[in-house]
Design an enzyme around this catalytic site. Sequence first.
Site, short mmCIF file in Angstrom:
data_model
loop_
_atom_site.label_atom_id
_atom_site.label_comp_id
_atom_site.label_asym_id
_atom_site.label_seq_id
_atom_site.Cartn_x
_atom_site.Cartn_y
_atom_site.Cartn_z
N ASP A 115 -6.39 -10.21 34.19
CA ASP A 115 -5.12 -9.72 34.29
C ASP A 115 -4.43 -9.95 35.90
O ASP A 115 -4.82 -9.26 36.90
CB ASP A 115 -4.96 -8.39 34.25
CG ASP A 115 -3.49 -7.79 34.26
OD1 ASP A 115 -2.70 -8.50 33.59
OD2 ASP A 115 -3.18 -6.80 34.79
N ILE A 116 -4.00 -11.34 35.95
CA ILE A 116 -3.54 -11.74 37.44
C ILE A 116 -2.10 -11.74 37.26
O ILE A 116 -1.44 -13.15 36.46
CB ILE A 116 -4.22 -13.00 37.89
CG1 ILE A 116 -5.67 -13.12 37.61
CG2 ILE A 116 -3.73 -13.67 39.19
CD1 ILE A 116 -6.67 -12.94 38.78
N GLU A 117 -1.46 -11.01 37.83
CA GLU A 117 -0.05 -11.18 37.66
C GLU A 117 0.56 -11.48 39.02
O GLU A 117 1.70 -11.22 39.15
CB GLU A 117 0.60 -9.94 37.21
CG GLU A 117 -0.10 -9.65 35.74
CD GLU A 117 0.65 -8.48 35.02
OE1 GLU A 117 1.86 -8.15 35.36
OE2 GLU A 117 0.01 -7.71 34.10
N GLN A 118 -0.03 -12.30 39.80
CA GLN A 118 0.50 -12.82 41.09
C GLN A 118 1.28 -13.92 40.93
O GLN A 118 1.15 -14.94 40.00
CB GLN A 118 -0.84 -13.04 42.00
CG GLN A 118 -1.78 -11.61 42.31
CD GLN A 118 -3.06 -12.04 42.53
OE1 GLN A 118 -3.33 -12.82 43.45
NE2 GLN A 118 -3.94 -11.41 41.85
#
Length: 360
Positions: A120-123
């Site tokens: 979960d990388i929402e960058q």
Amino acid sequence: MFWFLVLLSSLLTESRSNSCPCERPELCRPIREERDFEVFVFDVGGKTWKSYNWNMVTTVATFGRYDAELMCYAHSKGARVVLKGDVPLSDMVDQDNRTAWITGKVKLAKSQFMDGINIDIEQAVEEGSPEYQALTDLVNETTEAFHREMPGSQVSFDVAWSPKCIDKRCYDYVAIAESCDLLFVMSYDEQSQITGDCIAMANAPLSQTLNAYDDYLNLKIDPKKLVMGLPWYGYDYPCLNLSQEGICSIAKVPFRGAPCSDAAGKQKTYKWIMQQVNSSLSGRLWDSKQQAPYFNYKDQKGQIHQVWYDDPQSICPKANSVKSKGLGGIGMWNGNILDYSDEPVAKQQTAMMWNALLGC
Ligand SMILES: *[C@@H]1O[C@H](CO)[C@@H](O)[C@H](O)[C@H]1NC(C)=O
Ligand SMILES: *[C@@H]1O[C@H](CO)[C@@H](O)[C@H](O)[C@H]1NC(C)=O
Ligand SMILES: *[C@@H]1O[C@H](CO)[C@@H](O)[C@H](O)[C@H]1NC(C)=O
Ligand SMILES: *[C@@H]1O[C@H](CO)[C@@H](O)[C@H](O)[C@H]1NC(C)=O
């Protein structure tokens, strides 16, 4: 005596970390079978998982604290339990750092008897930047390591509702999809970047939601790799003004380049929403353009709010299109936020939300 105790306690810790916490040791065995249809649930902690519809659940991504009881129970139902993977991408540009992070996650998954990882990388990432390549490499190397070290394990990756640089997340979606088992498409927060009028709108309007799946599929991403993520929450917006036509103007809160955003509102659980809607000013209303329910209420200070959410009626056509587009499954953020009390009305509403996942 002191050193003896230190030794003893470290031995105990060691054996505890490697021994199965379940009632029956076979419940620690990893779940390996492939499913033709995923029901992918995010769990954020607490014990409401006990009331999930376990006839449906295939994967639980654990975003709360590690809960051995949940792992044992999920395994008893043949469901996978996967770790959360979240890390600053700027640290992942370095190959050694990346390898160390991945090694740590594989070790953690093994020691906790987990069945994979949800990344979960929402960058925000710019196309062509070092982070752009690092992200794709991270997914590829994580999948390689998990599949090698834990055969049958599952690596999934969370993507925005559309592949078009939403929230400045310009990722290499095609390569990422090829490099993992599943993409969980977060078909919500679709008003995070409002460029038109600053007004309250649906969290996940139907046609916008479905068109974005076509955008993913047009990239030639395998439909079986896409899991549709639904919101089991809505947005509560304080209205600066509620027009005669029922349009709620909202405060201008900029986000990643857009002048206003759903950040002007507060996320509310389906449980809270169901407790508010009947006593609201308007009762449940239906927006036929966005195919979503909403209502207006007045708070204790006299402030008018508009609440937009999803319910079985708005979920039904989305769930149907999972079938018609041949997607790999469905899921939600998050499993915990329905009303799991014994109240008969709540029980029925909760059962209907679970059932809506299978379409209508
Ligand atoms: C490796 O990660 C750490 C944090 O985990 C960070 O402080 C460091 O700068 C990273 N090193 C490199 C070379 O990227
Ligand atoms: C990772 O990348 C390598 C090199 O491009 C490729 O051979 C391999 O199949 C990829 N692994 C996965 C899991 O996509
Ligand atoms: C606010 O709502 C009122 C009542 O519907 C309407 O007459 C007025 O034009 C609205 N003002 C703005 C700035 O939208
Ligand atoms: C709210 O109203 C609906 C429709 O009239 C009804 O089915 C439901 O039971 C009510 N909910 C509560 C909590 O009373």
